[in-house]
Structures are given as structure tokens and as C-alpha cells.
Design a protein around this motif. Structure first.
Motif, mmCIF file in Angstrom:
data_model
loop_
_atom_site.group_PDB
_atom_site.id
_atom_site.type_symbol
_atom_site.label_atom_id
_atom_site.label_comp_id
_atom_site.label_asym_id
_atom_site.label_seq_id
_atom_site.Cartn_x
_atom_site.Cartn_y
_atom_site.Cartn_z
ATOM 1 N N THR A 52 0.825 -1.207 0.000
ATOM 2 C CA THR A 52 0.000 0.000 0.000
ATOM 3 C C THR A 52 0.863 1.261 0.000
ATOM 4 O O THR A 52 0.538 2.238 -0.677
ATOM 5 N N LEU A 53 1.981 1.242 0.749
ATOM 6 C CA LEU A 53 2.890 2.392 0.735
ATOM 7 C C LEU A 53 3.502 2.577 -0.657
ATOM 8 O O LEU A 53 3.632 3.710 -1.135
ATOM 9 N N GLU A 54 3.872 1.475 -1.303
ATOM 10 C CA GLU A 54 4.398 1.560 -2.670
ATOM 11 C C GLU A 54 3.365 2.167 -3.610
ATOM 12 O O GLU A 54 3.683 3.008 -4.452
ATOM 13 N N ILE A 99 0.492 8.645 6.966
ATOM 14 C CA ILE A 99 0.546 8.438 8.418
ATOM 15 C C ILE A 99 -0.149 7.122 8.780
ATOM 16 O O ILE A 99 -0.806 6.496 7.946
ATOM 17 N N SER A 100 -0.001 6.730 10.027
ATOM 18 C CA SER A 100 -0.842 5.669 10.582
ATOM 19 C C SER A 100 -1.299 6.135 11.951
ATOM 20 O O SER A 100 -0.581 6.869 12.636
ATOM 21 N N ILE A 101 -2.490 5.722 12.308
ATOM 22 C CA ILE A 101 -3.073 6.085 13.599
ATOM 23 C C ILE A 101 -3.408 4.780 14.311
ATOM 24 O O ILE A 101 -4.120 3.941 13.753
ATOM 25 N N SER A 102 -2.873 4.610 15.500
ATOM 26 C CA SER A 102 -3.165 3.374 16.232
ATOM 27 C C SER A 102 -3.452 3.693 17.682
ATOM 28 O O SER A 102 -3.024 4.724 18.202
ATOM 29 N N ARG A 103 -4.175 2.803 18.325
ATOM 30 C CA ARG A 103 -4.444 2.943 19.756
ATOM 31 C C ARG A 103 -3.179 2.596 20.535
ATOM 32 O O ARG A 103 -2.462 1.646 20.200
ATOM 33 N N VAL A 104 -2.906 3.367 21.578
ATOM 34 C CA VAL A 104 -1.810 3.029 22.480
ATOM 35 C C VAL A 104 -2.119 1.672 23.111
ATOM 36 O O VAL A 104 -3.230 1.449 23.594
ATOM 37 N N GLY A 105 -1.169 0.749 23.052
ATOM 38 C CA GLY A 105 -1.372 -0.586 23.611
ATOM 39 C C GLY A 105 -1.631 -1.652 22.564
ATOM 40 O O GLY A 105 -1.570 -2.842 22.865
ATOM 41 N N ASP A 106 -1.909 -1.235 21.341
ATOM 42 C CA ASP A 106 -2.170 -2.193 20.262
ATOM 43 C C ASP A 106 -0.828 -2.671 19.709
ATOM 44 O O ASP A 106 -0.278 -2.100 18.776
ATOM 45 N N GLU A 107 -0.303 -3.737 20.333
ATOM 46 C CA GLU A 107 1.055 -4.188 20.010
ATOM 47 C C GLU A 107 1.162 -4.761 18.599
ATOM 48 O O GLU A 107 2.197 -4.623 17.941
ATOM 49 N N ALA A 108 0.109 -5.405 18.118
ATOM 50 C CA ALA A 108 0.167 -5.986 16.780
ATOM 51 C C ALA A 108 0.315 -4.882 15.729
ATOM 52 O O ALA A 108 1.133 -4.989 14.807
ATOM 53 N N SER A 109 -0.441 -3.806 15.884
ATOM 54 C CA SER A 109 -0.314 -2.679 14.950
ATOM 55 C C SER A 109 1.048 -2.009 15.102
ATOM 56 O O SER A 109 1.676 -1.631 14.107
ATOM 57 N N ALA A 161 -6.323 6.978 24.082
ATOM 58 C CA ALA A 161 -4.993 7.438 23.665
ATOM 59 C C ALA A 161 -4.629 6.860 22.297
ATOM 60 O O ALA A 161 -4.733 5.648 22.075
ATOM 61 N N LEU A 162 -4.220 7.743 21.390
ATOM 62 C CA LEU A 162 -3.829 7.348 20.036
ATOM 63 C C LEU A 162 -2.392 7.777 19.777
ATOM 64 O O LEU A 162 -1.929 8.781 20.316
ATOM 65 N N GLN A 163 -1.724 7.006 18.941
ATOM 66 C CA GLN A 163 -0.401 7.385 18.454
ATOM 67 C C GLN A 163 -0.496 7.633 16.966
ATOM 68 O O GLN A 163 -1.132 6.864 16.247
ATOM 69 N N VAL A 164 0.155 8.711 16.520
ATOM 70 C CA VAL A 164 0.238 9.009 15.094
ATOM 71 C C VAL A 164 1.688 8.812 14.674
ATOM 72 O O VAL A 164 2.603 9.399 15.269
ATOM 73 N N HIS A 165 1.887 7.959 13.686
ATOM 74 C CA HIS A 165 3.199 7.737 13.087
ATOM 75 C C HIS A 165 3.151 8.261 11.648
ATOM 76 O O HIS A 165 2.079 8.297 11.041
ATOM 77 N N GLY A 166 4.304 8.618 11.126
ATOM 78 C CA GLY A 166 4.342 9.103 9.750
ATOM 79 C C GLY A 166 5.566 8.597 9.024
ATOM 80 O O GLY A 166 6.536 8.146 9.648
ATOM 81 N N ILE A 167 5.507 8.647 7.698
ATOM 82 C CA ILE A 167 6.671 8.309 6.898
ATOM 83 C C ILE A 167 6.714 9.237 5.690
ATOM 84 O O ILE A 167 5.680 9.514 5.070
ATOM 85 N N ASP A 168 7.903 9.733 5.424
ATOM 86 C CA ASP A 168 8.150 10.532 4.235
ATOM 87 C C ASP A 168 8.439 9.533 3.116
ATOM 88 O O ASP A 168 9.474 8.874 3.118
ATOM 89 N N LEU A 169 7.511 9.417 2.171
ATOM 90 C CA LEU A 169 7.627 8.369 1.159
ATOM 91 C C LEU A 169 8.777 8.619 0.183
ATOM 92 O O LEU A 169 9.217 7.713 -0.509
ATOM 93 N N THR A 170 9.290 9.847 0.147
ATOM 94 C CA THR A 170 10.441 10.092 -0.716
ATOM 95 C C THR A 170 11.672 9.358 -0.191
ATOM 96 O O THR A 170 12.617 9.110 -0.925
ATOM 97 N N GLU A 171 11.633 8.977 1.097
ATOM 98 C CA GLU A 171 12.738 8.215 1.694
ATOM 99 C C GLU A 171 12.423 6.716 1.785
ATOM 100 O O GLU A 171 13.222 5.948 2.304
ATOM 101 N N PHE A 172 11.233 6.342 1.330
ATOM 102 C CA PHE A 172 10.767 4.962 1.477
ATOM 103 C C PHE A 172 11.492 4.055 0.486
ATOM 104 O O PHE A 172 11.561 4.332 -0.698
ATOM 105 N N ALA A 206 8.814 1.111 9.067
ATOM 106 C CA ALA A 206 9.791 2.164 9.373
ATOM 107 C C ALA A 206 9.128 3.537 9.515
ATOM 108 O O ALA A 206 9.704 4.555 9.141
ATOM 109 N N MET A 207 7.919 3.544 10.068
ATOM 110 C CA MET A 207 7.230 4.813 10.319
ATOM 111 C C MET A 207 7.688 5.371 11.664
ATOM 112 O O MET A 207 7.916 4.616 12.604
ATOM 113 N N GLU A 208 7.813 6.692 11.746
ATOM 114 C CA GLU A 208 8.311 7.366 12.950
ATOM 115 C C GLU A 208 7.146 7.915 13.767
ATOM 116 O O GLU A 208 6.229 8.511 13.192
#
Length: 180
Positions: free
Chosen positions: A120-122, A134-144, A167-178, A152-154
């Protein structure tokens, strides 16, 4: 030219939705283990799932991207979904595009979510020309969290679900570096 709407990975076919996907997707949505980290954790019934699929297909038409049905090439089974969506439920992210996934519990632990999300990122970069996801996940969702690590999302921020105060965590990735 419209978006590429089928992607093959070594084990999966990512494609648009068929009518025959409703029953298996509803089964996935009815499983409390699957839904534990989605929204407030409520399961969804057949009618709600039908509405979901309809909205996902509309997003394809409106945005040129959306959620793919994930089919196992070996068996033809519907494993769930992966894809891109605008996370309009979260005000600070409503101008972003999020990668997401949901697989039936019998398909967990085999690397399918990572395989589908990576493809999907490709697609986001090469086919849709997006430079950030970006991705949005619940804090504690270890599988996600595990899938997010493999992509390699930050981590960018912690926030709260505006409706459910979770509680949610937002991760992101700059696809130009993907590295596809």
C-alpha cells in the motif's frame, strides 16, 4: 488514468470489493478480538459492514484511493482489508492520508498485514504520487505497533480519540525516503 486497483504481492491480491466479500468481512467485524483496538472496541454487524464497504468504495471514486479487499492468493479467502483513507475522525489529521489494515484473527501472525501495508505504501508513492502517509493506532495495540515498526514509520505525536477519549499514536513516513 484511474488508479491501479489491483496489486499482487507474493501471497496476496489487493483489489476492489465484490458483493461476495460482505459475509466474510462482516464475520471479521463481528469478532471482538479483531475490533478490540478499533474505535471504542464495538463489533459491527452485517448492515454496518455493508455501509462500511459502500463508503470504502465511494472513497475510491472520490479520492482515487481507498481500502483494498485483501484476498489470499492460495485459497481465494477474504482476509480483511488494507489501504489508504483520509482520517476525517481526527481533526489534526484530516488533511493527511492514513494507511490502515484489519485482518481476521485466523490470518494473524503470518506477516500478511505487513506485506499488504508495504504494498500500500508503494501504491501511495508510485501510483498516487503521495509524498507522505501516516498511521493512527491505539496506544497498547502491540500488533499494529509491530506492523508500524516494520514499515519504518516514525512516531510523531500522541493524541486522544475525539469521540472515545482513548490514547492514540500518530506515526508518519516521508515516502520520498521509502525504500520500496
Amino acid at each position: 488514468m484511474g488508479p491501479m486497483t489491483e496489486i499482487r504481492t507474493p501471497r496476496l491480491l489487493l483489489r476492489r470489493w465484490y458483493d461476495s466479500d460482505l459475509a466474510p468481512m462482516a464475520e471479521i467485524n463481528a469478532d471482538p478480538r479483531v475490533m478490540r483496538w478499533v474505535g471504542d472496541g464495538s463489533v459491527r454487524d452485517l448492515d454496518e459492514t455493508a455501509g462500511d464497504i459502500e463508503r470504502w468504495e465511494e472513497e475510491w471514486d472520490d479520492e482515487g484511493f481507498g481500502l483494498f479487499a485483501v484476498e489470499l492468493l492460495a485459497s481465494g479467502e477474504l482476509a480483511g482489508f488494507t489501504g489508504l483513507t483520509v482520517p476525517s475522525f481526527l481533526p489534526e489529521a484530516e488533511h493527511e492520508v492514513a494507511v490502515c489494515w484489519r485482518l481476521g484473527s485466523q490470518f494473524w501472525g503470518q506477516g500478511y498485514a505487513s506485506e499488504a501495508a508495504h504494498a500500500t505504501l508503494e501504491f501511495a508513492l508510485q501510483d498516487r504520487g503521495l509524498d507522505r502517509v501516516i498511521s493512527i493506532s491505539r496506544v497498547g495495540d502491540e500488533a499494529s505497533a509491530n506492523v508500524i515498526r516494520k514499515l519504518a514509520m516514525e512516531q510523531e505525536q500522541e493524541t486522544k480519540h475525539p469521540e472515545f477519549d482513548l490514547a492514540l499514536q500518530v506515526h508518519g513516513i516521508d515516502l520520498t525516503e521509502f525504500q520500496a
